[in-house]
Design a protein around this motif. Structure first.
Motif, PDB file in Angstrom:
ATOM      1  N   HIS A  36       0.831  -1.207   0.000  1.00  0.00           N
ATOM      2  CA  HIS A  36       0.000   0.000   0.000  1.00  0.00           C
ATOM      3  C   HIS A  36       0.864   1.255   0.000  1.00  0.00           C
ATOM      4  O   HIS A  36       0.571   2.215  -0.722  1.00  0.00           O
ATOM      5  CB  HIS A  36      -0.960   0.001   1.184  1.00  0.00           C
ATOM      6  N   ALA A  37       1.929   1.263   0.779  1.00  0.00           N
ATOM      7  CA  ALA A  37       2.836   2.417   0.796  1.00  0.00           C
ATOM      8  C   ALA A  37       3.586   2.534  -0.521  1.00  0.00           C
ATOM      9  O   ALA A  37       3.842   3.646  -1.007  1.00  0.00           O
ATOM     10  CB  ALA A  37       3.817   2.293   1.963  1.00  0.00           C
ATOM     11  N   VAL A  38       3.930   1.407  -1.132  1.00  0.00           N
ATOM     12  CA  VAL A  38       4.666   1.399  -2.396  1.00  0.00           C
ATOM     13  C   VAL A  38       3.868   2.068  -3.511  1.00  0.00           C
ATOM     14  O   VAL A  38       4.403   2.817  -4.314  1.00  0.00           O
ATOM     15  CB  VAL A  38       5.043  -0.047  -2.806  1.00  0.00           C
ATOM     16  N   LYS A  39       2.573   1.804  -3.566  1.00  0.00           N
ATOM     17  CA  LYS A  39       1.752   2.266  -4.685  1.00  0.00           C
ATOM     18  C   LYS A  39       1.233   3.691  -4.523  1.00  0.00           C
ATOM     19  O   LYS A  39       0.799   4.303  -5.501  1.00  0.00           O
ATOM     20  CB  LYS A  39       0.588   1.309  -4.919  1.00  0.00           C
ATOM     21  N   LYS A  40       1.320   4.211  -3.323  1.00  0.00           N
ATOM     22  CA  LYS A  40       0.733   5.517  -3.035  1.00  0.00           C
ATOM     23  C   LYS A  40       1.294   6.604  -3.955  1.00  0.00           C
ATOM     24  O   LYS A  40       2.503   6.818  -4.023  1.00  0.00           O
ATOM     25  CB  LYS A  40       0.959   5.889  -1.573  1.00  0.00           C
ATOM     26  N   GLY A  41       0.393   7.256  -4.679  1.00  0.00           N
ATOM     27  CA  GLY A  41       0.760   8.382  -5.525  1.00  0.00           C
ATOM     28  C   GLY A  41       1.456   8.017  -6.829  1.00  0.00           C
ATOM     29  O   GLY A  41       1.995   8.888  -7.499  1.00  0.00           O
ATOM     30  N   LYS A  42       1.470   6.738  -7.185  1.00  0.00           N
ATOM     31  CA  LYS A  42       2.185   6.302  -8.385  1.00  0.00           C
ATOM     32  C   LYS A  42       1.226   5.807  -9.452  1.00  0.00           C
ATOM     33  O   LYS A  42       0.123   5.338  -9.151  1.00  0.00           O
ATOM     34  CB  LYS A  42       3.191   5.214  -8.038  1.00  0.00           C
ATOM     35  N   THR A  43       1.683   5.866 -10.677  1.00  0.00           N
ATOM     36  CA  THR A  43       0.944   5.294 -11.796  1.00  0.00           C
ATOM     37  C   THR A  43       1.434   3.873 -12.028  1.00  0.00           C
ATOM     38  O   THR A  43       2.504   3.486 -11.539  1.00  0.00           O
ATOM     39  CB  THR A  43       1.173   6.105 -13.082  1.00  0.00           C
ATOM     40  N   LEU A  44       0.667   3.118 -12.805  1.00  0.00           N
ATOM     41  CA  LEU A  44       1.112   1.771 -13.139  1.00  0.00           C
ATOM     42  C   LEU A  44       2.437   1.820 -13.895  1.00  0.00           C
ATOM     43  O   LEU A  44       3.327   1.014 -13.629  1.00  0.00           O
ATOM     44  CB  LEU A  44       0.052   1.032 -13.961  1.00  0.00           C
ATOM     45  N   GLY A  45       2.580   2.751 -14.809  1.00  0.00           N
ATOM     46  CA  GLY A  45       3.835   2.873 -15.549  1.00  0.00           C
ATOM     47  C   GLY A  45       5.020   3.087 -14.630  1.00  0.00           C
ATOM     48  O   GLY A  45       6.091   2.497 -14.830  1.00  0.00           O
ATOM     49  N   GLN A  46       4.846   3.909 -13.609  1.00  0.00           N
ATOM     50  CA  GLN A  46       5.924   4.135 -12.642  1.00  0.00           C
ATOM     51  C   GLN A  46       6.247   2.863 -11.871  1.00  0.00           C
ATOM     52  O   GLN A  46       7.420   2.560 -11.635  1.00  0.00           O
ATOM     53  CB  GLN A  46       5.542   5.262 -11.680  1.00  0.00           C
ATOM     54  N   LEU A  47       5.209   2.132 -11.487  1.00  0.00           N
ATOM     55  CA  LEU A  47       5.438   0.877 -10.762  1.00  0.00           C
ATOM     56  C   LEU A  47       6.150  -0.143 -11.638  1.00  0.00           C
ATOM     57  O   LEU A  47       7.078  -0.822 -11.179  1.00  0.00           O
ATOM     58  CB  LEU A  47       4.123   0.297 -10.248  1.00  0.00           C
ATOM     59  N   LEU A  48       5.730  -0.269 -12.881  1.00  0.00           N
ATOM     60  CA  LEU A  48       6.383  -1.224 -13.787  1.00  0.00           C
ATOM     61  C   LEU A  48       7.850  -0.870 -13.979  1.00  0.00           C
ATOM     62  O   LEU A  48       8.712  -1.751 -13.964  1.00  0.00           O
ATOM     63  CB  LEU A  48       5.652  -1.261 -15.128  1.00  0.00           C
ATOM     64  N   ASP A  49       8.144   0.418 -14.136  1.00  0.00           N
ATOM     65  CA  ASP A  49       9.536   0.860 -14.289  1.00  0.00           C
ATOM     66  C   ASP A  49      10.338   0.575 -13.019  1.00  0.00           C
ATOM     67  O   ASP A  49      11.483   0.115 -13.091  1.00  0.00           O
ATOM     68  CB  ASP A  49       9.600   2.351 -14.623  1.00  0.00           C
ATOM     69  N   GLU A  50       9.754   0.866 -11.866  1.00  0.00           N
ATOM     70  CA  GLU A  50      10.448   0.617 -10.597  1.00  0.00           C
ATOM     71  C   GLU A  50      10.733  -0.869 -10.416  1.00  0.00           C
ATOM     72  O   GLU A  50      11.829  -1.257  -9.981  1.00  0.00           O
ATOM     73  CB  GLU A  50       9.607   1.149  -9.438  1.00  0.00           C
ATOM     74  N   PHE A  51       9.761  -1.713 -10.746  1.00  0.00           N
ATOM     75  CA  PHE A  51       9.955  -3.156 -10.628  1.00  0.00           C
ATOM     76  C   PHE A  51      11.105  -3.618 -11.519  1.00  0.00           C
ATOM     77  O   PHE A  51      11.965  -4.389 -11.081  1.00  0.00           O
ATOM     78  CB  PHE A  51       8.654  -3.895 -10.962  1.00  0.00           C
TER      79      PHE A  51
END
Length: 175
Positions: free
Chosen positions: A81-96
């Motif tokens: 929940h803290a990881v996803k806060k304020g992020k887009t899916l694109g940002q999460l995919l890039d971070e992963f």
């Protein structure tokens, strides 16, 4: 099949690209829908994978390979929940992708052989586990979440497929 780091690495290396290919650019209905109740959305699943990259696989490998306490820090199943806060899916995919690349670079610096694979750590629920168990679980964890993504997404069309549901294994059918 016995654990083999040379067979495991290609799966671990491909997971970010597989998930990106499944999710990138899809409509919000695909990304933010779940299977009902408190189940996870694809967005949650990607955030969970990031949380694991930060707190699970390599940190626990380092506990096993290091000196001192062999006890693992408990995994926070709500940490995504803290990881996803304020992020887009694109940002999460890039971070992963970045985190996975960094973690695999760390893993490749560790001498993996039968002796090191037999080293142990203490999981807070499972008790004594080996590095072999941990690294095998990392691979299967990736595959579990790829399966979960498919299942969550298929669930969105469960009613739409009508009578074909019984042929759709991902929807609980016999195939």
């Amino acid at each position: 099949m016995q654990f083999d780091i040379e067979k495991a690495l290609p799966v671990l290396e491909r997971t970010p690209q597989v998930i990106e290919a499944m999710l990138y650019g899809l409509a919000d209905e695909w990304i933010y829908s779940n299977e009902g109740g408190d189940t996870w959305t694809p967005f949650d699943i990607v955030a969970h994978l990031i949380h694991g990259e930060k707190t699970d696989w390599i940190p626990r490998t380092q506990v096993i390979m290091g000196e001192g306490s062999k006890e693992f820090v408990p995994f926070d199943m709500e940490g995504h929940h803290a990881v996803k806060k304020g992020k887009t899916l694109g940002q999460l995919l890039d971070e992963f992708k970045v985190l996975r690349k960094e973690n695999l670079a760390v893993l490749k610096t560790i001498e993996i052989n039968n002796e090191t694979l037999d080293r142990t750590g203490i999981h807070p629920i499972l008790g004594t586990v080996t590095l072999r168990h941990l690294l095998s679980a990392w691979v299967v964890h990736d595959l579990t979440h790829i399966h979960q993504l498919s299942r969550v997404m298929a669930k969105q069309y469960e009613e739409a497929v009508g009578p074909w549901t019984r042929f759709m294994g991902v929807l609980g059918g016999k195939r």
